[in-house]
Scaffold this motif. Structure first.
Motif, PDB file in Angstrom:
ATOM      1  N   PHE A 191      34.142   5.093  -1.892  1.00 56.07           N
ATOM      2  CA  PHE A 191      34.334   6.530  -2.048  1.00 56.07           C
ATOM      3  C   PHE A 191      33.911   7.350  -0.831  1.00 56.07           C
ATOM      4  N   ALA A 233      35.894  10.653   0.487  1.00 53.37           N
ATOM      5  CA  ALA A 233      35.282  11.975   0.590  1.00 53.37           C
ATOM      6  C   ALA A 233      35.473  12.563   1.985  1.00 53.37           C
ATOM      7  N   GLY A 263      39.597  18.809  -4.019  1.00 55.09           N
ATOM      8  CA  GLY A 263      39.184  18.340  -5.333  1.00 55.09           C
ATOM      9  C   GLY A 263      38.935  16.839  -5.334  1.00 55.09           C
ATOM     10  N   ILE A 264      39.823  16.078  -4.664  1.00 57.74           N
ATOM     11  CA  ILE A 264      39.636  14.634  -4.550  1.00 57.74           C
ATOM     12  C   ILE A 264      38.351  14.321  -3.801  1.00 57.74           C
ATOM     13  N   LEU A 302      35.730  16.224  -3.525  1.00 55.43           N
ATOM     14  CA  LEU A 302      34.566  16.606  -4.342  1.00 55.43           C
ATOM     15  C   LEU A 302      34.269  15.549  -5.401  1.00 55.43           C
ATOM     16  N   VAL A 303      35.315  15.018  -6.040  1.00 59.20           N
ATOM     17  CA  VAL A 303      35.107  13.976  -7.046  1.00 59.20           C
ATOM     18  C   VAL A 303      34.468  12.744  -6.406  1.00 59.20           C
ATOM     19  N   ALA A 304      34.977  12.349  -5.228  1.00 56.05           N
ATOM     20  CA  ALA A 304      34.405  11.197  -4.534  1.00 56.05           C
ATOM     21  C   ALA A 304      32.942  11.437  -4.182  1.00 56.05           C
ATOM     22  N   VAL A 316      30.829  13.458  -5.711  1.00 55.40           N
ATOM     23  CA  VAL A 316      30.034  13.445  -6.948  1.00 55.40           C
ATOM     24  C   VAL A 316      29.743  12.016  -7.383  1.00 55.40           C
ATOM     25  N   VAL A 317      30.739  11.128  -7.269  1.00 56.47           N
ATOM     26  CA  VAL A 317      30.536   9.724  -7.630  1.00 56.47           C
ATOM     27  C   VAL A 317      29.450   9.097  -6.763  1.00 56.47           C
TER      28      VAL A 317
END
Length: 776
Positions: free
Chosen positions: A626, A630, A740-741, A743-745, A747-748
């Motif tokens: 990830f 990111a 958004g992608i 940010l998700v990465a 957060v993971v």
């Protein structure tokens, strides 16, 4: 800068098809030879009943661990399969093929790891039995043929997978093979991390309580961690290293085929990268067969001689193949052109001899392997000055042992990194100014280095098999006198061969990552042409090193290597702490263990190692996958290029430092145990045991795991590059989706690291720890 030219459609002629079919047959020959070597190993006597009982316990524990690990990793594989399906590709067939190839790459990597573990656990008792009868040569042959079996499986399955994809997908084969390489690299990284945590948790725990606190010998059956230690050698060094070298083999082939089609098109672009490893199969068979000590000579000298002979034969055969298969004039390719993609760039025609350049590139790779073999042996061997200096510092205590080992690791990283840098620059000059051709030559050098991979795997597996043989002999009590001395010698040689192969694996990782770095540029070029057309100035500006985005990417890439290493070492610390407390508990609650009237609970320690190592797998794996996502979607393709560059540079230095420090500490302990500086039971010995304990997670967990880490990150970047370009510059550009992608990465990653850091590094609740320490 002259980036990559447009890739023309690549096809296979009837002659090319015939070459690929021959390569397939050679791959099958490798698998058959692996079966022959395996049968030879299993034909030897398995030893006494006591040896078989101990060996069976080790095999049972290793099989149980890998079974649980594969079930855990199956979840990651399924998720990755569908994520790959979602990434853009030229057509649905390529997208499906890439995802299916991912599963095959992962399955091959897992299969080779399991084969290495399974045969090693059967071979170790046979080596001990040969030593019991005073037959050192037979013991050495069994250990090396065990590695030869795994080596043949590595080259056979790697070549088989790549050749089948080329035969089926032809011009689209490089895109499909991205999935094959990603599957192999992802599984190898997980097996390296998980196996490394298991083996070093058991090893560190066994040394700290058994050798330092209780004052009993290594592999003493009274130590509850001994079985787990031997299990760990197999799941970490055998299974993990076999998977690591397989993915290096697969990933290098992938990069060579991608860059070969871009640089040479139909003129050997899809066939020559397959021919070189096929030559390696033949020379590996030769290398394994000729490995035998002459008139009682040092086993390491015999192994090195076989390596150099097989490498020399591979070099000669590869040069001949280059001049037979490839054209000797770039004009036959229509002139190798690199279209200028920077603003104002102009196309250039490169006047080079492709055959001569390819031949020189392969030879450079083989020479690099041979030189690193010597260089690593110098810094970690028992007969070398640096390791003996570390051993001598034991006279002044553990602190100086640790400091001197760190110094050896830092110094050796400089020489190895500079050597690799010189090789890469020499390969660049062979390209005559063409970036794409230079990168193809880098990939070919990696293929050349891997012509020796069959012998390299044999050398690596020799180490844990010899180590386990000595452990079984110690625990069974059936081997003494000359037999015990034979096993001590083989174990010391095995420590050096393991260190050497780690050095070669690091060099392979750097060449493969550099070639994949070039493949990433090729992917960007194709995606930019599709999305932007000729107005590319804004895209290429961010690739300048002076661009803050590229510099930020470099800093993050280097930082991720440090974070990954820290997570791996902390995981060993936590798991080793649990083993220390468990072994102390058993000594305290079962006083009869020390006089052999009670038997330790070996299974509890194996279960603790299994549980903790599998629990610690997720965070490093999520970080590797990830973090590039990111950076790429959040900061752009230029920042991602900087990220990869920072990870490669930092990764090679860190991996060499960790591997060689650990190797020097390990063999310094062997030197003292052989009677130097006071010998066993002295303060000097205790100091080297502590140094070796520090070095264990360095050389067998964090260091080796960096190799697949940098390749996984490069492959992720290669796979996501078209999507980043599409969301940034194409008709479907969307900043909110891209961010958004990212940010998700992010957060993971943050969640995984937070969960990992919340685990107590000292294990258990504070009152319980205080009670254990007070009572013990």
């Amino acid at each position: 800068m002259t980036p990559v030219r447009a890739v023309t459609e690549v096809t296979l002629s009837s002659a090319d098809t015939s070459i690929v079919v021959v390569v397939l047959c050679i791959a099958l020959v490798a698998l058959v030879m692996g079966f022959v070597y395996r049968r030879e190993v299993l034909a030897a006597s398995p030893g006494t009943e006591s040896m078989q009982e101990i060996g069976g316990a080790v095999q049972e524990g290793a099989s149980a661990y890998l079974g649980r690990q594969f079930r855990t990793l199956g979840i990651f594989a399924v998720v990755a399969f569908f994520l790959l399906m979602a990434l853009p590709a030229d057509d649905l067939g390529v997208r499906i093929g890439r995802s299916v190839a991912f599963l095959f790459g992962a399955a091959f990597s897992a299969s080779i790891g399991y084969l290495g573990m399974n045969l090693a656990t059967a071979a170790n008792m046979r080596v001990a039995e040969a030593a019991r009868h005073g037959d050192r040569d037979a013991g050495m042959r069994i250990a090396f043929r065990t590695g030869g079996t795994v080596g043949m499986a590595t080259v056979g399955l790697g070549l088989l997978g790549a050749a089948l994809v080329v035969l089926i997908y032809r011009g689209d084969a490089p895109k499909v093979l991205e999935g094959f390489g990603f599957g192999a690299a992802l599984l190898a990284m997980f097996m390296r991390v998980g196996g490394g945590i298991f083996t070093k948790a058991a090893d560190v725990g066994a040394d700290l309580v058994g050798k330092v606190e209780a004052g009993i010998p290594e592999d003493d059956p009274r130590n509850a961690a001994t079985i787990a230690d031997n299990v760990g050698d197999n799941v970490g060094d055998c299974a993990g290293m076999a998977a690591d070298l397989f993915e290096s083999y697969a990933v290098t082939l992938v990069a060579a085929l991608i860059l070969g089609t871009a640089a040479l098109g139909n003129e050997g672009g899809l066939t020559f990268p397959l021919i070189i490893p096929a030559i390696g199969v033949v020379t590996a068979i030769l290398g394994v067969y000729i490995t035998r000590a002459r008139n009682g000579e040092n086993a390491l000298r015999a192994i090195n001689r076989s390596f150099y002979i097989s490498a020399g034969v591979a070099a000669v055969a590869s040069v001949i193949a280059a001049f037979v298969v490839l054209p000797d004039d770039a004009s036959q390719l229509g002139g190798i052109t690199d279209e200028g993609l920077l603003a104002g760039g102009a196309a250039s025609v490169v006047d080079v001899n492709p055959a001569l350049g390819a031949a020189a590139a392969v030879v450079i790779g083989i020479v690099l392997a041979a030189f690193i073999l010597w260089l690593t042996g110098y810094f970690t061997g028992t007969e070398s000055k640096p390791t003996n200096d570390v051993a001598r510092t034991s006279l002044t205590g553990p602190a100086t042992v640790v400091l001197s080992g760190i110094g050896v690791g830092l110094e050796s990283a400089v020489y190895t990194a500079v050597t690799i840098a010189i090789a890469i620059f020499a390969l660049f000059t062979l390209g005559g100014g063409s970036l794409i051709l230079s990168l193809f030559f880098v990939a070919l050098a990696g293929c050349g280095l891997l012509t020796t991979v069959g012998v390299i795997v044999a050398m690596d597996t020799f180490g844990p098999v010899s180590d386990n043989a000595q452990g079984i002999a110690e625990m069974s009590g059936d081997v003494d006198g000359e037999g015990a001395q034979i096993l001590t010698e083989l174990d010391a040689v095995g420590n050096t061969t393991k260190a050497i192969t780690k050095g070669i694996a690091i060099a392979t990782a750097v060449l493969a990552a550099t070639a994949l770095f070039g493949s990433y540029l090729d992917a960007i070029v194709q995606a930019v042409r599709t999305a932007v057309g000729d107005d590319t100035g804004a895209v290429w500006d961010q690739f300048l090193v002076f661009d803050p985005r590229a510099l930020v990417g470099m800093l993050i890439g280097g930082a991720v290597v440090f974070l990954f290493s820290g997570l791996a070492i902390n995981a060993v610390t936590r798991a080793a702490g649990a083993i220390v407390f468990e072994v102390r508990r058993q000594f305290r609650e079962k006083p009869g263990i020390m006089d052999y009237t009670e038997k330790p609970e070996y299974a509890r320690v194996v279960d603790i190692c299994t549980r903790d190592s599998l629990r610690e797998l997720a965070t490093p794996g999520l970080l590797a996958v990830f973090a590039p996502i990111a950076v790429g979607f959040g900061l752009g393709v230029g920042a991602l290029a900087g990220y990869l560059a920072g990870a490669i540079v930092t990764g090679v230095l860190m991996a060499i430092f960790l591997a060689n420090s650990g190797g020097a500490w390990d063999n310094a302990k062997k030197i003292v145990e052989d009677g130097h500086y006071g010998g066993k039971g002295t303060d000097a010995h205790a100091a080297t045991v502590i140094g070796d304990t520090v070095g264990d997670p360095f050389k067998d967990t964090a260091g080796p795991a960096i190799n697949p880490l940098i390749k996984v990150m490069n492959l992720v970047a290669l796979l996501i590059a078209p999507a980043i370009i599409g969301l940034t510059y194409g008709d479907g550009a969307s900043a909110p989706i891209r961010w958004g992608i990212a940010l998700v990465a992010l957060v993971v990653i943050v969640a995984a690291v937070v969960v990992s850091k919340r685990r107590d590094i000292a294990i258990g609740d504070a009152p319980e720890r205080a009670g254990v320490l007070t009572e013990s």
